[in-house]
Motif scaffolding. Structure first.
Motif, mmCIF file in Angstrom:
data_model
loop_
_atom_site.group_PDB
_atom_site.id
_atom_site.type_symbol
_atom_site.label_atom_id
_atom_site.label_comp_id
_atom_site.label_asym_id
_atom_site.label_seq_id
_atom_site.Cartn_x
_atom_site.Cartn_y
_atom_site.Cartn_z
ATOM 1 N N UNK A 1 -18.301 45.365 -28.582
ATOM 2 C CA UNK A 1 -18.272 46.217 -27.073
ATOM 3 C C UNK A 1 -19.714 45.314 -26.781
ATOM 4 N N UNK A 2 -20.842 45.157 -27.756
ATOM 5 C CA UNK A 2 -21.649 44.620 -27.138
ATOM 6 C C UNK A 2 -21.324 43.835 -26.351
ATOM 7 N N UNK A 3 -20.354 41.981 -26.943
ATOM 8 C CA UNK A 3 -20.057 41.281 -26.336
ATOM 9 C C UNK A 3 -19.955 41.573 -24.745
ATOM 10 N N UNK A 4 -18.371 42.379 -24.948
ATOM 11 C CA UNK A 4 -17.917 42.855 -23.380
ATOM 12 C C UNK A 4 -18.802 43.251 -23.120
ATOM 13 N N UNK A 5 -20.044 43.748 -23.452
ATOM 14 C CA UNK A 5 -20.903 44.541 -21.665
ATOM 15 C C UNK A 5 -21.961 43.316 -21.512
ATOM 16 N N UNK A 6 -22.096 42.264 -22.631
ATOM 17 C CA UNK A 6 -23.094 41.463 -22.425
ATOM 18 C C UNK A 6 -22.374 39.863 -21.253
ATOM 19 N N UNK A 7 -20.831 39.986 -21.564
ATOM 20 C CA UNK A 7 -19.844 39.517 -20.819
ATOM 21 C C UNK A 7 -20.424 39.728 -18.985
ATOM 22 N N UNK A 8 -20.204 40.962 -19.210
ATOM 23 C CA UNK A 8 -19.241 41.971 -17.906
ATOM 24 C C UNK A 8 -21.305 41.552 -17.327
ATOM 25 N N UNK A 9 -22.031 41.688 -17.633
ATOM 26 C CA UNK A 9 -23.742 41.506 -16.863
ATOM 27 C C UNK A 9 -24.140 40.171 -17.232
ATOM 28 N N UNK A 10 -23.702 39.255 -17.333
ATOM 29 C CA UNK A 10 -23.077 37.970 -17.609
ATOM 30 C C UNK A 10 -22.274 37.448 -16.320
ATOM 31 N N UNK A 11 -20.986 38.167 -16.275
ATOM 32 C CA UNK A 11 -20.916 37.742 -14.612
ATOM 33 C C UNK A 11 -21.008 38.312 -13.599
ATOM 34 N N UNK A 12 -21.105 39.105 -13.506
ATOM 35 C CA UNK A 12 -21.815 40.132 -12.566
ATOM 36 C C UNK A 12 -22.806 39.541 -11.578
ATOM 37 N N UNK A 13 -24.240 38.773 -13.183
ATOM 38 C CA UNK A 13 -24.618 38.489 -12.529
ATOM 39 C C UNK A 13 -24.363 37.049 -11.611
ATOM 40 N N UNK A 14 -23.293 35.969 -12.442
ATOM 41 C CA UNK A 14 -22.922 35.198 -11.553
ATOM 42 C C UNK A 14 -22.084 35.391 -10.532
ATOM 43 N N UNK A 15 -21.642 35.912 -10.459
ATOM 44 C CA UNK A 15 -21.248 35.898 -9.301
ATOM 45 C C UNK A 15 -21.447 36.557 -8.231
ATOM 46 N N UNK A 16 -22.926 37.215 -8.045
ATOM 47 C CA UNK A 16 -23.886 37.360 -6.969
ATOM 48 C C UNK A 16 -24.282 36.147 -6.938
ATOM 49 N N UNK A 17 -24.917 36.244 -8.069
ATOM 50 C CA UNK A 17 -25.698 34.356 -7.289
ATOM 51 C C UNK A 17 -25.200 33.345 -6.431
ATOM 52 N N UNK A 18 -24.008 33.572 -6.862
ATOM 53 C CA UNK A 18 -22.690 32.018 -6.131
ATOM 54 C C UNK A 18 -22.454 33.076 -5.118
ATOM 55 N N UNK A 19 -22.555 34.644 -4.886
ATOM 56 C CA UNK A 19 -22.110 35.494 -3.193
ATOM 57 C C UNK A 19 -23.517 34.496 -2.953
ATOM 58 N N UNK A 20 -24.278 34.703 -2.979
ATOM 59 C CA UNK A 20 -26.037 34.552 -2.896
ATOM 60 C C UNK A 20 -26.304 33.348 -1.822
#
Length: 191
Positions: free
Chosen positions: A155-174
């Protein structure tokens, strides 16, 4: 908390703050300030607390509100004085969000929240071993990998990957702010 978690949270906070304030993404300098601010407490405390006896722990001096709050204010005021208030704010936000992230992280792993380090040196904190910095890092990696093999760890890994994925997507969008500055620093001929 791992460095990439602090980086992701620091960047998310800075990007959302920047967009909320001016409807634009962080610029190069703001992104780099967010990176530095998000990592600074660990860059100071881990080597001095895990490798030397200068600090009692890897969560002490730079993680303490008695140092973090004045540091954030001084950096912001200096940056504002030189016309770079947004850069100072980005650093300060990323630095200050590091602290509650380290309070919450043990709770995610099933432990009680750790608050004592926020009030060091007024509150005693358990000392770290100072004989093996690399050994301490390896110990943490082994514990983390063992945790990931549990249902809670998955469960932690899924949350962790989601956090990193959202940050990466936002960084890309930025528009990947900060990358061009790093490339120029590594290879000045790339300009």
């Amino acid at each position: 908390m791992w460095p990439w978690d602090h980086l992701a949270i620091g960047y998310l906070v800075v990007s959302l703050w920047r967009r909320g304030r001016s409807r634009r993404p962080p610029g190069e300098a703001e992104a780099i300030a967010a990176v530095v601010g998000s990592q600074l407490p660990d860059l100071i405390d881990k080597p001095l607390g895990w490798r030397t006896s200068l600090l009692p722990s890897g969560h002490s001096l730079a993680h303490s509100l008695t140092v973090a709050a004045p540091t954030a204010v001084v950096v912001y005021l200096l940056a504002r004085r030189y016309g770079r208030a947004d850069v100072g704010a980005a650093f300060s936000l990323a630095y200050l969000v590091h602290l509650p992230a380290d309070v919450v992280y043990p709770m995610v792993l099933g432990d009680p929240p750790n608050l004592a380090f926020l009030f060091w040196p007024f509150v005693d904190i358990p000392p770290s071993q100072t004989d093996a910095f690399a050994g301490r890092v390896l110990e943490l990696v082994v514990q983390f990998l063992a945790f990931l093999r549990t249902p809670q760890g998955l469960t932690f890994l899924l949350v962790e990957l989601s956090l990193l994925g959202v940050a990466l997507l936002l960084w890309r969008r930025d528009g990947w702010p900060g990358v061009a500055s790093v490339v120029r620093a590594v290879d000045p001929r790339s300009v």
